[in-house]
Motif scaffolding. Structure first.
Motif, PDB file in Angstrom:
ATOM      1  N   PRO A 249       0.803  -1.226   0.000  1.00 41.35           N
ATOM      2  CA  PRO A 249       0.000   0.000   0.000  1.00 41.35           C
ATOM      3  C   PRO A 249       0.837   1.278   0.000  1.00 41.35           C
ATOM      4  CG  PRO A 249      -0.851  -1.570   1.608  1.00 41.35           C
ATOM      5  CD  PRO A 249       0.477  -2.097   1.146  1.00 41.35           C
ATOM      6  N   SER A 250       2.118   1.164   0.343  1.00 38.32           N
ATOM      7  CA  SER A 250       3.008   2.329   0.344  1.00 38.32           C
ATOM      8  C   SER A 250       3.960   2.322  -0.846  1.00 38.32           C
ATOM      9  CB  SER A 250       3.808   2.379   1.654  1.00 38.32           C
ATOM     10  OG  SER A 250       2.950   2.627   2.747  1.00 38.32           O
ATOM     11  N   TYR A 251       3.624   1.555  -1.875  1.00 35.08           N
ATOM     12  CA  TYR A 251       4.487   1.510  -3.059  1.00 35.08           C
ATOM     13  C   TYR A 251       4.655   2.925  -3.645  1.00 35.08           C
ATOM     14  CZ  TYR A 251       6.063   0.845  -7.840  1.00 35.08           C
ATOM     15  OH  TYR A 251       6.758   0.939  -9.024  1.00 35.08           O
ATOM     16  N   GLY A 252       5.899   3.346  -3.761  1.00 34.74           N
ATOM     17  CA  GLY A 252       6.228   4.564  -4.479  1.00 34.74           C
ATOM     18  C   GLY A 252       5.875   5.868  -3.800  1.00 34.74           C
ATOM     19  N   ARG A 253       5.323   5.834  -2.592  1.00 33.41           N
ATOM     20  CA  ARG A 253       4.976   7.100  -1.949  1.00 33.41           C
ATOM     21  C   ARG A 253       4.972   6.955  -0.430  1.00 33.41           C
ATOM     22  NH1 ARG A 253      -1.508   7.409  -3.698  1.00 33.41           N
ATOM     23  NH2 ARG A 253      -2.297   6.084  -2.010  1.00 33.41           N
ATOM     24  N   ASP A 254       5.578   7.943   0.253  1.00 31.40           N
ATOM     25  CA  ASP A 254       5.417   8.041   1.694  1.00 31.40           C
ATOM     26  C   ASP A 254       3.927   8.184   1.983  1.00 31.40           C
ATOM     27  OD1 ASP A 254       8.176   7.973   2.153  1.00 31.40           O
ATOM     28  OD2 ASP A 254       8.357  10.155   1.983  1.00 31.40           O
ATOM     29  N   SER A 255       3.457   7.456   2.978  1.00 33.21           N
ATOM     30  CA  SER A 255       2.014   7.323   3.137  1.00 33.21           C
ATOM     31  C   SER A 255       1.545   7.639   4.547  1.00 33.21           C
ATOM     32  CB  SER A 255       1.578   5.889   2.783  1.00 33.21           C
ATOM     33  OG  SER A 255       1.902   5.572   1.449  1.00 33.21           O
ATOM     34  N   VAL A 256       0.274   8.005   4.625  1.00 29.43           N
ATOM     35  CA  VAL A 256      -0.445   8.049   5.896  1.00 29.43           C
ATOM     36  C   VAL A 256      -1.569   7.033   5.787  1.00 29.43           C
ATOM     37  CG1 VAL A 256      -1.850  10.002   5.077  1.00 29.43           C
ATOM     38  CG2 VAL A 256      -1.782   9.455   7.508  1.00 29.43           C
ATOM     39  N   ALA A 257      -1.739   6.254   6.854  1.00 31.44           N
ATOM     40  CA  ALA A 257      -2.761   5.210   6.878  1.00 31.44           C
ATOM     41  C   ALA A 257      -3.874   5.606   7.839  1.00 31.44           C
ATOM     42  CB  ALA A 257      -2.150   3.877   7.302  1.00 31.44           C
ATOM     43  N   PHE A 258      -5.101   5.523   7.344  1.00 31.80           N
ATOM     44  CA  PHE A 258      -6.287   5.770   8.161  1.00 31.80           C
ATOM     45  C   PHE A 258      -6.936   4.416   8.450  1.00 31.80           C
ATOM     46  CE2 PHE A 258      -5.927   9.654   5.503  1.00 31.80           C
ATOM     47  CZ  PHE A 258      -5.666  10.561   6.525  1.00 31.80           C
TER      48      PHE A 258
END
Length: 417
Positions: free
Chosen positions: A332-341
């Motif tokens: 789910p974080s492929y290719g981008r720094d992410s925030v998870a809700f």
């Protein structure tokens, strides 16, 4: 009579006729080679049908346990069915650590990696980013070793079980470290929105818990390495340090959680939210999680704030975390720094379903990606557009499993090329 096999939460009853527990790799190879359909089952903590099979299920928890540290390479090779809570204390005693852990130490190493389970931290990738090699039993019953840098590796590590049954996993290590855990009560929601980067960057791992019913965030959990700069203050952006231990879910016993109040302890006893010796809840819940680019965190919070009146009535608690970008195709974080809700719902699928649909609609402009192991409603073509390498992964899975031995309803629905 067919054995009824359910996941931990009890919301999924598997369609498989049998659950196999081989005690040797050779036995596992024979099972896979002779199966029309078979799928690996980890600890059963997924809320989706990702681990189901129209044929048989197989667990590798019965294979001989392996924990082999390679000091020269800085890695550990472990049996795929080993749980993180069993591996981590062993590594700490040897002077080593993993870079990250999930909320639950109860998860198996291979199962957590296969579904994109992640942990937290602005500089910390998900659990699968520690994998440097994975040994799989392929559709023909052969053993295949996939190594970081190989063509298939980035597709197979977070592979949803579609590339084979994992037997061993090799993980990167770092020197062991200690962590202090602080909990803050009552940060205004507006303060979190306006200072999101500051809050999430305040320590090695940070989580915000909210019920979406109050104008304040219920708790901020701050997990600080003891070798980081100054510890967080007693008051912070309108929040105050908790005067006692907390559980993320209102009404649940705090003794189930890892130690707080700033008491230093080993990484593995602080990075998870829950202790291995306790069951974190009764399983009376459903879970959903969506990932958006970290740069869109404030927009994501605003989008959810707009439907908080729909979220709150069916919610137990919501957790907000950050995860660093990676190159694993189905992560789910492929290719981008992410925030998870993340949303922990009441166990009422009929009441939760329209709220999940409303959340997906609100987060659609931000390109939200669903967690594979949680409940979601997105159409396959939408999911394929959100995961840039999904169609490539699907093509590889079909080419390496032309008979569809490892395919199931969820793989067929979402891994389409």
């Amino acid at each position: 009579m067919k054995e009824r096999i359910s996941n931990w939460a009890g919301n999924v009853t598997f369609t498989a006729a049998r659950l196999h527990r081989p005690s040797t790799v050779a036995e596992l190879q024979s099972l896979v080679a002779g199966a029309d359909r078979i799928h690996a089952l980890g600890t059963g903590h997924s809320f989706s049908r990702v681990a189901d099979s129209p044929g048989d299920l197989v667990t590798v928890a019965g294979l001989p346990p392996v924990m082999d540290v390679d000091t020269a390479a800085g890695t550990v090779t472990v049996s795929a069915g080993l749980r993180y809570g069993e591996l981590a204390p062993y590594l700490h005693e040897k002077g080593y650590a993993l870079h990250n852990l999930g909320s639950l130490p109860h998860l198996s190493v291979a199962g957590a990696c296969a579904t994109g389970t992640h942990g937290s931290g602005v500089r910390n990738g998900g659990l699968a980013t520690a994998v440097s090699e994975i040994e799989l039993v392929t559709a023909g019953g052969e053993i295949a070793l996939r190594k970081r840098g190989d063509d298939l590796f980035d597709a197979a590590v977070v592979g949803l079980g579609a590339f084979g049954v994992a037997t061993r996993v090799t993980l990167d290590l770092q020197p062991t470290f200690d962590v202090e855990q602080y909990v803050y009560d009552g940060m205004p929601f507006a303060a979190l929105r306006e200072n999101f980067t500051e809050v999430m960057s305040a320590a090695y791992s940070v989580s915000a818990f909210t019920d979406w019913a109050s104008p304040t965030v219920r708790n901020i959990w701050v997990k600080r390495r003891v070798d980081e700069p100054l510890p967080p203050p007693a008051e912070w952006l309108g929040a105050v340090r908790a005067d006692g231990p907390r559980h993320p879910v209102p009404g649940m016993p705090a003794e189930n959680c890892t130690e707080q109040l700033g008491v230093p302890g080993p990484w593995h006893a602080r990075l998870p939210h829950f202790r291995l010796e306790f069951t974190p809840s009764s399983g009376e819940e459903l879970q959903t999680e969506y990932f958006v680019a970290r740069e869109d965190a404030e927009a994501g919070l605003a989008a959810l704030d707009a439907v908080r009146d729909r979220i709150a009535p069916v919610l137990q608690i919501s957790e907000i975390r950050t995860i660093a970008a990676d190159r694993l195709w189905l992560s789910p974080s492929y290719g981008r720094d992410s925030v998870a809700f993340h949303f922990t719902w009441v166990k009422d699928a009929e009441a939760v379903a329209p709220v999940v649909a409303a959340i997906e609609e609100r987060l659609a402009p931000l390109g939200a990606r669903p967690h594979w192991g949680k409940v979601f409603a997105m159409a396959p073509e939408v999911v394929a557009d959100r995961y840039p390498r999904l169609r490539d992964a699907a093509a590889l899975a079909r080419s390496h499993d032309p008979r569809g031995v490892f395919r199931n309803e969820m793989v067929d629905r979402y891994l389409t090329s």
